[in-house]
Design a protein around this motif. Structure first.
Motif, mmCIF file in Angstrom:
data_model
loop_
_atom_site.group_PDB
_atom_site.id
_atom_site.type_symbol
_atom_site.label_atom_id
_atom_site.label_comp_id
_atom_site.label_asym_id
_atom_site.label_seq_id
_atom_site.Cartn_x
_atom_site.Cartn_y
_atom_site.Cartn_z
ATOM 1 N N LEU A 176 -11.932 69.260 -4.149
ATOM 2 C CA LEU A 176 -13.292 69.488 -4.657
ATOM 3 C C LEU A 176 -13.428 68.806 -6.002
ATOM 4 C CD1 LEU A 176 -13.164 73.413 -4.501
ATOM 5 C CD2 LEU A 176 -13.541 71.862 -2.576
ATOM 6 N N ALA A 177 -14.537 68.133 -6.228
ATOM 7 C CA ALA A 177 -14.766 67.554 -7.551
ATOM 8 C C ALA A 177 -16.236 67.218 -7.718
ATOM 9 C CB ALA A 177 -13.943 66.280 -7.732
ATOM 10 N N ASP A 178 -16.675 67.293 -8.969
ATOM 11 C CA ASP A 178 -17.996 66.780 -9.294
ATOM 12 C C ASP A 178 -17.807 65.579 -10.213
ATOM 13 O OD1 ASP A 178 -20.518 66.139 -9.933
ATOM 14 O OD2 ASP A 178 -21.103 68.074 -10.781
ATOM 15 N N GLN A 179 -17.141 64.563 -9.707
ATOM 16 C CA GLN A 179 -16.966 63.322 -10.470
ATOM 17 C C GLN A 179 -18.013 62.321 -9.991
ATOM 18 O OE1 GLN A 179 -14.564 65.074 -12.741
ATOM 19 N NE2 GLN A 179 -14.888 62.914 -13.098
ATOM 20 N N ILE A 180 -19.261 62.741 -10.055
ATOM 21 C CA ILE A 180 -20.352 61.915 -9.555
ATOM 22 C C ILE A 180 -21.223 61.532 -10.743
ATOM 23 C CG2 ILE A 180 -22.130 61.732 -7.761
ATOM 24 C CD1 ILE A 180 -21.060 64.415 -6.629
ATOM 25 N N GLY A 181 -21.341 60.245 -10.996
ATOM 26 C CA GLY A 181 -22.115 59.796 -12.157
ATOM 27 C C GLY A 181 -23.606 59.812 -11.876
ATOM 28 N N ASN A 182 -24.395 59.361 -12.851
ATOM 29 C CA ASN A 182 -25.854 59.372 -12.700
ATOM 30 C C ASN A 182 -26.312 58.509 -11.523
ATOM 31 O OD1 ASN A 182 -25.813 60.885 -14.997
ATOM 32 N ND2 ASN A 182 -26.499 59.268 -16.362
ATOM 33 N N LEU A 229 -37.244 62.703 -6.190
ATOM 34 C CA LEU A 229 -38.051 63.211 -5.075
ATOM 35 C C LEU A 229 -37.427 64.439 -4.410
ATOM 36 C CD1 LEU A 229 -39.087 59.813 -3.421
ATOM 37 C CD2 LEU A 229 -40.337 61.190 -5.096
ATOM 38 N N SER A 230 -36.207 64.817 -4.861
ATOM 39 C CA SER A 230 -35.537 65.932 -4.200
ATOM 40 C C SER A 230 -36.139 67.259 -4.642
ATOM 41 C CB SER A 230 -34.046 65.899 -4.543
ATOM 42 O OG SER A 230 -33.453 67.103 -4.159
ATOM 43 N N THR A 231 -36.348 68.158 -3.684
ATOM 44 C CA THR A 231 -36.893 69.471 -4.047
ATOM 45 C C THR A 231 -35.801 70.342 -4.684
ATOM 46 O OG1 THR A 231 -36.441 70.150 -1.797
ATOM 47 C CG2 THR A 231 -38.726 69.549 -2.292
ATOM 48 N N GLN A 232 -34.547 70.000 -4.394
ATOM 49 C CA GLN A 232 -33.418 70.758 -4.958
ATOM 50 C C GLN A 232 -32.694 69.914 -6.001
ATOM 51 O OE1 GLN A 232 -32.618 73.973 -3.931
ATOM 52 N NE2 GLN A 232 -34.597 73.748 -2.905
ATOM 53 N N ARG A 233 -33.449 69.115 -6.725
ATOM 54 C CA ARG A 233 -32.857 68.151 -7.668
ATOM 55 C C ARG A 233 -31.956 68.846 -8.689
ATOM 56 N NH1 ARG A 233 -36.698 64.320 -11.428
ATOM 57 N NH2 ARG A 233 -35.062 62.948 -12.189
ATOM 58 N N ILE A 234 -30.773 68.269 -8.909
ATOM 59 C CA ILE A 234 -29.895 68.864 -9.926
ATOM 60 C C ILE A 234 -30.254 68.280 -11.288
ATOM 61 C CG2 ILE A 234 -28.043 69.300 -8.278
ATOM 62 C CD1 ILE A 234 -26.504 66.958 -9.752
ATOM 63 N N ASN A 235 -29.727 68.912 -12.310
ATOM 64 C CA ASN A 235 -30.081 68.530 -13.679
ATOM 65 C C ASN A 235 -29.166 67.391 -14.164
ATOM 66 O OD1 ASN A 235 -31.145 68.491 -16.199
ATOM 67 N ND2 ASN A 235 -29.961 70.248 -16.938
ATOM 68 N N ARG A 236 -29.303 66.236 -13.536
ATOM 69 C CA ARG A 236 -28.506 65.074 -13.959
ATOM 70 C C ARG A 236 -29.448 63.884 -14.011
ATOM 71 N NH1 ARG A 236 -22.881 64.867 -11.237
ATOM 72 N NH2 ARG A 236 -23.071 66.934 -12.172
ATOM 73 N N ARG A 237 -29.302 63.090 -15.067
ATOM 74 C CA ARG A 237 -30.247 61.988 -15.224
ATOM 75 C C ARG A 237 -29.997 60.878 -14.204
ATOM 76 N NH1 ARG A 237 -29.811 61.166 -21.595
ATOM 77 N NH2 ARG A 237 -27.630 61.535 -21.072
ATOM 78 N N ASN A 238 -30.953 59.977 -14.087
ATOM 79 C CA ASN A 238 -30.848 58.798 -13.211
ATOM 80 C C ASN A 238 -30.466 57.619 -14.095
ATOM 81 O OD1 ASN A 238 -33.912 60.196 -12.406
ATOM 82 N ND2 ASN A 238 -32.126 60.503 -11.117
ATOM 83 N N VAL A 239 -30.498 56.421 -13.529
ATOM 84 C CA VAL A 239 -30.228 55.232 -14.340
ATOM 85 C C VAL A 239 -31.401 54.265 -14.204
ATOM 86 C CG1 VAL A 239 -28.653 53.310 -14.790
ATOM 87 C CG2 VAL A 239 -27.737 55.463 -13.948
ATOM 88 N N PHE A 240 -31.810 53.699 -15.334
ATOM 89 C CA PHE A 240 -32.861 52.681 -15.348
ATOM 90 C C PHE A 240 -32.206 51.335 -15.625
ATOM 91 C CE2 PHE A 240 -35.934 50.331 -18.204
ATOM 92 C CZ PHE A 240 -36.806 49.939 -17.192
ATOM 93 N N PHE A 241 -32.386 50.391 -14.688
ATOM 94 C CA PHE A 241 -31.895 49.024 -14.861
ATOM 95 C C PHE A 241 -33.113 48.152 -15.160
ATOM 96 C CE2 PHE A 241 -28.919 51.047 -11.873
ATOM 97 C CZ PHE A 241 -27.716 50.821 -12.520
ATOM 98 N N PRO A 242 -33.290 47.723 -16.415
ATOM 99 C CA PRO A 242 -34.522 46.989 -16.758
ATOM 100 C C PRO A 242 -34.526 45.561 -16.213
ATOM 101 C CG PRO A 242 -33.076 47.148 -18.677
ATOM 102 C CD PRO A 242 -32.390 47.902 -17.570
ATOM 103 N N ILE A 243 -35.715 44.975 -16.120
ATOM 104 C CA ILE A 243 -35.830 43.530 -15.893
ATOM 105 C C ILE A 243 -36.334 42.909 -17.187
ATOM 106 C CG2 ILE A 243 -36.071 43.531 -13.386
ATOM 107 C CD1 ILE A 243 -39.118 43.490 -13.765
ATOM 108 N N ASP A 244 -36.150 41.601 -17.324
ATOM 109 C CA ASP A 244 -36.390 40.968 -18.624
ATOM 110 C C ASP A 244 -37.835 41.085 -19.100
ATOM 111 O OD1 ASP A 244 -35.217 39.599 -20.829
ATOM 112 O OD2 ASP A 244 -36.462 37.885 -20.249
#
Ligand SMILES: C[S@@+](CC[C@H](N)C(=O)[O-])C[C@H]1O[C@@H](n2cnc3c(N)ncnc32)[C@H](O)[C@@H]1O
Length: 379
Positions: free
Chosen positions: A102-108, A243-258
Motif C-alpha cells: 500500500l502506498a500513496d506515492q502519487i504525485g499531482n 471533474l471528479s465528484t470525489q476529488r481528493i485535496n491534491r493539486r493538479n499541474v499546469f504546463f504553460p505554452i509560450d
C-alpha cells in the motif's frame, strides 16, 4: 509544531482520500495477510490494514515521522502487529514478502513522488507472487486549459517588477510545471487519458505519450492541465481531477505554452509528452490545429530548460572533469573513516573538530555536522 506534521494533518483530513483508501484496503486486505505500508507517514494505511485484519504490517518510512507513527500505532493497540522500518524503501530489506503493498506515492500528475521507482522495486523485492498493489493502476489525463491567473505567473517576468528588466527569467518560467487546483470552468475541452500505468508491470523507464484534445468552447488556451486517476481496488478510484465528484485535496499541474492562443469550438490541440520519471523531467509539445490541414501554433517546452543549473555545476558533470574533495568533502571523509565500529560518537566529534579547525567555529557545530553524516550513513 513541525510543518511535516501539519502536512500529514492535511493528508489525514482529506476525507475523500482516507475513505477511498479505507474502502479499498477493506476490499483487498484479507485477515491474516502480511502487508507493506510504503512511505507510512503517520501509519494510516497500515492502521487501516490492521483494522481489515492484517496479521503483520511492515511500515517503511524514511523521515522523522516514524517515531510519531510508532506512538500512534501503540495508542491504537496495534504495537504487536506493526513493524516500523526506518529508511528509504529501495535501501531496506524485509524478513518476509507481503500479500499487499500500500502506498500513496502519487504525485499531482500521478507519476511523480516516486510512483514508478518505488512500486517497481517493492513489487520485485517485497511482494509475494500473486500479491496485490494499492493502487494497481494510475491513469494520467490532460485537458486544454484557460487560466489567465496562472499564466500571469509566467508573464510576470516580462512586466519589469520593481522597475527592473527581469525578462531573461521568463523562459525558465515557461518551462516549469505549476501546481494548481483547477476548477471545471478552467477546462476548454474534455480531458483525455494519455496512458494507464499498470503497476503490476511498470518500470521507471521513460514514458512517451500523445493525445488529441478538442475544444468544446471558444476561449484562450494558456496551457495544458494534468492530473491522475488511480485504481485502488475493483470498486474504488482516487482522483484529483477537477471533474471528479470525489476529488481528493491534491493539486493538479499546469504546463504553460509560450503564448496564449485563441481557440474556437472544434479546434484540435495535440499534446505530446515525454516523461523521465526518475528525474521528474517532462517535455511537452503542443500543437493547435484549426482543421486537419491548418496548424495554427506549435510549442515545445521542457522542465529541463526550466531548471536552474549553474555553469560551475554543469562543468562538474563532464566526463573529463577530475574531481577532488573540497574541505567539506575532506571533513565528511574523516567522519566516515572514524566510524570504524570502535570509536564512540563523542570521540569522533572531538576528532573532527580538531582535524578541521577552519570549518567549525565551535565543537557544537562539528557535532551537528557529524550527526548529519552519521544519521545518514551509519547503523
Ligand atoms: C504522501 S506521504 C503519505 C503518508 C501516508 N502513507 C498517508 O497515506 O498518509 C508520503 C510519506 O512517505 C515517505 N516516503 C516517501 N518515499 C519513501 C520511500 N521510498 N521510502 C520510505 N518512505 C518514503 C515520506 O517521508 C512521507 O512521510
Amino acid at each position: 509544531m513541525s510543518l511535516v506534521v501539519d502536512e500529514h494533518r492535511q493528508y489525514l483530513s482529506d476525507q475523500a482520500r482516507v475513505s477511498a483508501f479505507g474502502q479499498a484496503i477493506g476490499e483487498v486486505v484479507k485477515p491474516g495477510d502480511v502487508v507493506l505500508d510504503l512511505g507510512s507517514g503517520t501509519g494510516i494505511l497500515g492502521l487501516l490494514a490492521c483494522r481489515a485484519g492484517a496479521k503483520r504490517v511492515y511500515a517503511i518510512e524514511e523521515g522523522g515521522m516514524i517515531d510519531l507513527a510508532r506512538e500512534i500505532c501503540r495508542a491504537n493497540g496495534f504495537q504487536g502487529r506493526m513493524v516500523f522500518v526506518k529508511g528509504l524503501s529501495t535501501r531496506v530489506n524485509l524478513p518476509e514478502r507481503a500479500d499487499a503493498v500500500l502506498a500513496d506515492q502519487i504525485g499531482n500528475f500521478g507519476f511523480e513522488a516516486g510512483l514508478l521507482e518505488y512500486f517497481s522495486d517493492a513489487r520485485e523485492r517485497f511482494l509475494k507472487p500473486g500479491g496485490v498493489m494499492i493502487p494497481s493502476h494510475v491513469d494520467l489525463s490532460v485537458a486544454p486549459v484557460e487560466c489567465p491567473e496562472i499564466f500571469d505567473q509566467v508573464e510576470f517576468w516580462n512586466h519589469s517588477p520593481a522597475g527592473f528588466d527581469f525578462h531573461t527569467a521568463r523562459s525558465l518560467a515557461a518551462n516549469t510545471g505549476y501546481p494548481v487546483k483547477f476548477r471545471p470552468e478552467h477546462l476548454l475541452g474534455h480531458p483525455v487519458s494519455l496512458t494507464t500505468i499498470d503497476l503490476s508491470k511498470a518500470t521507471p523507464a521513460c514514458l512517451t505519450l500523445e493525445g488529441s484534445l478538442v475544444a468544446t468552447r471558444t476561449g484562450t488556451l494558456h496551457g495544458i492541465g494534468g492530473w491522475f486517476t488511480a485504481r485502488l481496488s475493483n470498486h474504488v478510484i482516487l482522483s484529483n481531477s477537477p471533474l471528479s465528484t470525489q476529488r481528493i485535496n491534491r493539486r493538479n499541474v499546469f504546463f504553460p505554452i509560450d503564448r496564449p492562443v485563441a481557440l474556437a469550438k472544434g479546434d484540435c490541440v495535440r499534446v505530446m509528452m515525454h516523461i523521465l520519471p526518475a528525474d521528474v523531467l517532462v517535455t511537452w509539445k503542443v500543437e493547435v490545429w484549426g482543421d486537419a490541414e491548418t496548424r495554427r501554433a506549435r510549442f515545445s517546452h521542457s522542465t529541463l530548460q526550466g531548471m536552474l543549473i549553474c555553469k560551475e555545476d554543469l562543468q562538474r558533470t563532464q566526463p573529463h572533469f577530475i574531481p577532488k574533495l573540497s574541505p567539506w568533502g575532506e571533513a565528511r571523509r574523516s567522519i566516515l573513516e572514524l566510524c570504524d565500529g570502535q570509536r564512540a560518537l563523542s570521540e569522533i566529534e572531538q576528532e573532527v573538530y580538531h582535524r578541521h579547525p577552519g570549518l567549525f567555529r565551535s565543537p557544537g557545530q562539528a557535532a551537528a555536522f557529524v550527526a548529519e553524516v552519521i544519521t545518514r550513513y551509519c547503523v
